[in-house]
Motif scaffolding. Structure first.
Motif, short mmCIF file in Angstrom:
data_model
loop_
_atom_site.label_atom_id
_atom_site.label_comp_id
_atom_site.label_asym_id
_atom_site.label_seq_id
_atom_site.Cartn_x
_atom_site.Cartn_y
_atom_site.Cartn_z
N ALA A 124 -104.41 14.97 102.04
CA ALA A 124 -105.85 15.01 101.84
C ALA A 124 -106.43 13.61 101.65
CB ALA A 124 -106.19 15.88 100.63
N GLU A 125 -105.63 12.65 101.19
CA GLU A 125 -106.11 11.29 100.92
C GLU A 125 -105.21 10.27 101.62
OE1 GLU A 125 -108.80 10.49 99.30
OE2 GLU A 125 -109.34 12.49 98.57
N PRO A 126 -105.33 10.13 102.95
CA PRO A 126 -104.43 9.23 103.68
C PRO A 126 -104.63 7.75 103.37
CG PRO A 126 -106.13 10.09 105.13
CD PRO A 126 -106.25 10.83 103.84
N TYR A 127 -105.78 7.38 102.79
CA TYR A 127 -106.02 5.97 102.48
C TYR A 127 -105.50 5.59 101.09
CZ TYR A 127 -109.14 6.23 106.51
OH TYR A 127 -109.64 6.40 107.77
N VAL A 128 -104.88 6.53 100.39
CA VAL A 128 -104.33 6.28 99.06
C VAL A 128 -102.81 6.26 99.15
CG1 VAL A 128 -104.17 7.15 96.68
CG2 VAL A 128 -106.31 7.40 97.97
N GLY A 129 -102.18 5.35 98.43
CA GLY A 129 -100.72 5.28 98.41
C GLY A 129 -100.13 6.18 97.32
N PHE A 130 -99.02 6.85 97.63
CA PHE A 130 -98.37 7.77 96.69
C PHE A 130 -96.89 7.43 96.58
CE2 PHE A 130 -102.11 10.00 98.08
CZ PHE A 130 -102.53 10.74 96.98
N THR A 131 -96.36 7.55 95.36
CA THR A 131 -94.94 7.33 95.12
C THR A 131 -94.45 8.36 94.10
OG1 THR A 131 -95.20 4.96 95.48
CG2 THR A 131 -93.17 5.68 94.44
N ILE A 132 -93.26 8.92 94.37
CA ILE A 132 -92.60 9.79 93.40
C ILE A 132 -91.29 9.13 93.00
CG2 ILE A 132 -91.60 12.05 92.93
CD1 ILE A 132 -93.36 13.24 95.04
#
Length: 611
Positions: A191-199
């Protein structure tokens, strides 16, 4: 059975006001079902705060620790205690619950989490000189105190459900809970491709290990979304997905939908979003099933990532505490948009089949490694033919004499179009499979399946042009229903009539069936109407009658197509290939199986060690 033992009091039971701790724990039962629910709420808060990077750290499947770190605008010192109060939010003012532009708006998540776990919030408001921290345990929080943090917010939840230990018994294994967390994060990352995500999984101690990373994307919307989907769903989905971009009555649909031959055994690869919010909505799932009903069997499911955008006034997201369900003001428009857009995109794909079909074929062909691989130059076909003839003048005659009956080579004129997508027919094997040569490889076509699809498409085209033929019943069949069922059914009179089923009211709670689709022959009208009613109750619309008609057309096409065992001439095989290239959906048969496999010459050479 003994009567229950109840305390009989002389007067009515006294009504009492529950305290805030009990209220928050009750609310937590709706909002926080498992660690993944907590992760969803906390990351949505980070996105609403304008974060460009979100890092999630978990331990023991989220049961021991869930920590979300973001670089958003933060929370001021004065607002920290208020953030832990029930129904306190910065996202709406409460005047209009149908004009919501954020993920969260209820103001329930943080107080609910603080009621069932040990919650600590450290935040530095944008422009503030210092950060502040506040903690809450079992619903009781202390005062905000200074803390060290450069920017953004860190929310740390420890010992989830320690205050309600009975809930811990309903949690699954750490691996299952971690999988659920990963799925939540991936949906939000789409939903937010311009935001970076890390788990990061800290279960092993120290710094843990990164189990998922999606870097921020750049470019326009489709480029960013395509890149993000490649990161999450893999290159196979990206290579076999069709771009969707459609609009109807103020609702836009964008995203990607995979080819029917790239289908799954369950609905795990269906990602649906409404105004950027991940949802699991039966209306939208039913629309997907309707769009692919002509291409997939009931046990196969399409893979999609679709985004519906509309005026917030046209959709109600305040339907369920988890906000995973929505209700459209006009559900027919949303459903119709999905069905028509997907059908149009699949038709535009023409004869295209998924690349995974060829990969599976090469995997089946690939021999076991036999030691060293040698580099070789490929001789031309003319050189090979000259060499064979020089060594054995009777080679061609011998090959013809001893060739098995199931393999037959046709002499094909050189002007045959090898540069067309499906190439020029060179042979037929096992009286069904056509071998065609393309400019950079070869194509193997299932002749029966391909012709079955072509006949089916022709029958559908004729039906759409001429309408569905109806047969009038000599004596109308009266079907007794409840008043509510009859009213719902009569609300779809026009749609049913377009498929040849003509009904009208017949007294109270009954309908009269006057005409039925001729192609279905003799039918059980009452059973059909009840099936249609079930589908209307489930999805709001019915596809049942159309599916039945298309199933009959499919059977007719199967019986009317080229049978396995029929020997085809070269001109017939090439005519079939050209018609496949010109016919939509010819890349898969009526049941979703591929009608042809394309193998590139470079891949074939690898099978023989020609690297």
């Amino acid at each position: 059975m003994n009567a229950p033992d109840r305390n009989i009091s002389p007067g009515p039971p006294k009504i009492r006001q529950l305290d805030d701790v009990a209220v928050n724990r009750i609310a937590a039962g709706e909002v926080v079902e498992r660690p993944a629910s907590a992760v969803k709420e906390l990351i949505e808060n980070a996105l609403d705060a304008g974060a460009t990077r979100v890092e999630l750290a978990v331990q023991d499947g989220g049961k021991t620790l869930v920590r979300v770190t973001d670089d958003g605008h933060g929370i001021s010192e004065a607002d920290l205690p208020l953030a832990l109060s029930r129904h306190a939010t910065s996202k709406i003012d409460g005047s209009d619950l149908l004009n919501i532009h954020t993920f969260g708006f209820r103001g329930e998540a943080l107080p609910s989490l603080g009621a069932v776990g040990r919650l600590t919030i450290t935040s530095r408001g944008r422009g503030a000189d210092t950060a502040f921290q506040i903690s809450v345990s079992g619903g009781a929080h202390d005062a905000a105190r200074p803390a060290a943090l450069n920017a953004g917010t860190v929310v740390e939840l420890r010992d989830l459900f320690y205050a309600t230990p009975a809930r811990l018994k309903f949690l699954r294994t750490d691996r299952s809970e971690m999988q659920a967390i990963s799925d939540v994060v991936k949906r939000l990352a789409m939903a937010e491709p311009y935001v970076g995500f890390t788990i990061r999984d800290l279960s092993g101690g120290d710094q843990g290990r990164v189990t998922f990373r999606a870097d921020p994307q750049t470019g326009d919307m489709f480029d960013a979304l395509g890149g993000r989907l490649r990161q999450i769903l893999g290159s196979e989905f990206a290579e076999n997905a069709l771009q969707i971009d459609a609009e109807r009555e103020g609702i836009t649909l964008t995203g990607f939908a995979a080819l029917p031959t790239y289908s799954r055994g369950s609905a795990v690869a269906q990602y649906l979003f409404v105004n950027g919010r991940p949802v699991r909505d039966k209306l939208l799932v039913g629309a997907l099933r309707g769009a692919y009903s002509d291409f997939l069997s009931r046990d196969r499911h399409p893979a999609v990532a679709l985004f519906l955008e509309c005026d917030p006034q046209k959709v109600d997201v305040n339907v369920h505490p988890a906000k995973s369900e929505v209700r459209f003001r006009d559900p027919g428009v949303a459903r119709g948009l999905i069905v028509s857009a997907l059908k149009h995109a699949l038709a535009e794909a023409g004869h295209r089949a998924s690349t995974t079909v060829a990969d599976a074929t090469l995997g089946a062909f690939r021999p076991e490694p036999q030691g060293r691989i040698y580099q070789m130059d490929r001789p031309s076909q003319q050189a090979l033919r000259a060499s064979y003839q020089a060594q054995s003048p009777g080679f061609a005659e011998a090959a013809t004499e001893f060739a098995p009956a199931s393999g037959r080579v046709e002499e094909v004129l050189e002007e045959n179009p090898q540069d067309t997508p499906l190439g020029a027919a060179r042979a037929q094997v096992h009286e069904n499979y056509i071998i065609a040569q393309t400019t950079d490889g070869m194509v193997i076509v299932d002749g029966h399946a391909a012709h079955e699809r072509l006949v089916y498409e022709k029958l559908k085209r004729q039906m759409s042009e001429n309408g569905v033929a109806k047969q009038a019943l000599l004596i109308p069949e009266i079907v007794e229903l409840s008043e509510g069922d009859a009213a719902r059914l009569l609300g779809h009179v026009e749609a049913l009539a377009s498929f040849g089923l003509v009904i009208e009211p017949f007294g109270q709670g009954a309908v009269a069936v006057r005409e039925t689709p001729a192609i279905l022959g003799v039918i059980n009208a009452e059973a059909l109407l009840r099936d249609i009613l079930d589908e209307i109750d489930d999805l709001g619309q019915t596809q049942k009658l159309a599916d039945k008609i298309e199933a009959v057309l499919s059977r007719v096409a199967c019986h009317g197509s080229i049978r396995t065992g029929r020997i085809m001439r070269a001109d017939e095989m090439n005519a079939l290939l050209r018609e496949m290239e010109a016919t939509p959906h010819s890349g898969q048969c009526n049941h979703g199986r591929p009608t042809y496999v394309e193998l590139k010459l470079a891949d074939i050479e690898k099978l023989f060690g020609r690297t």
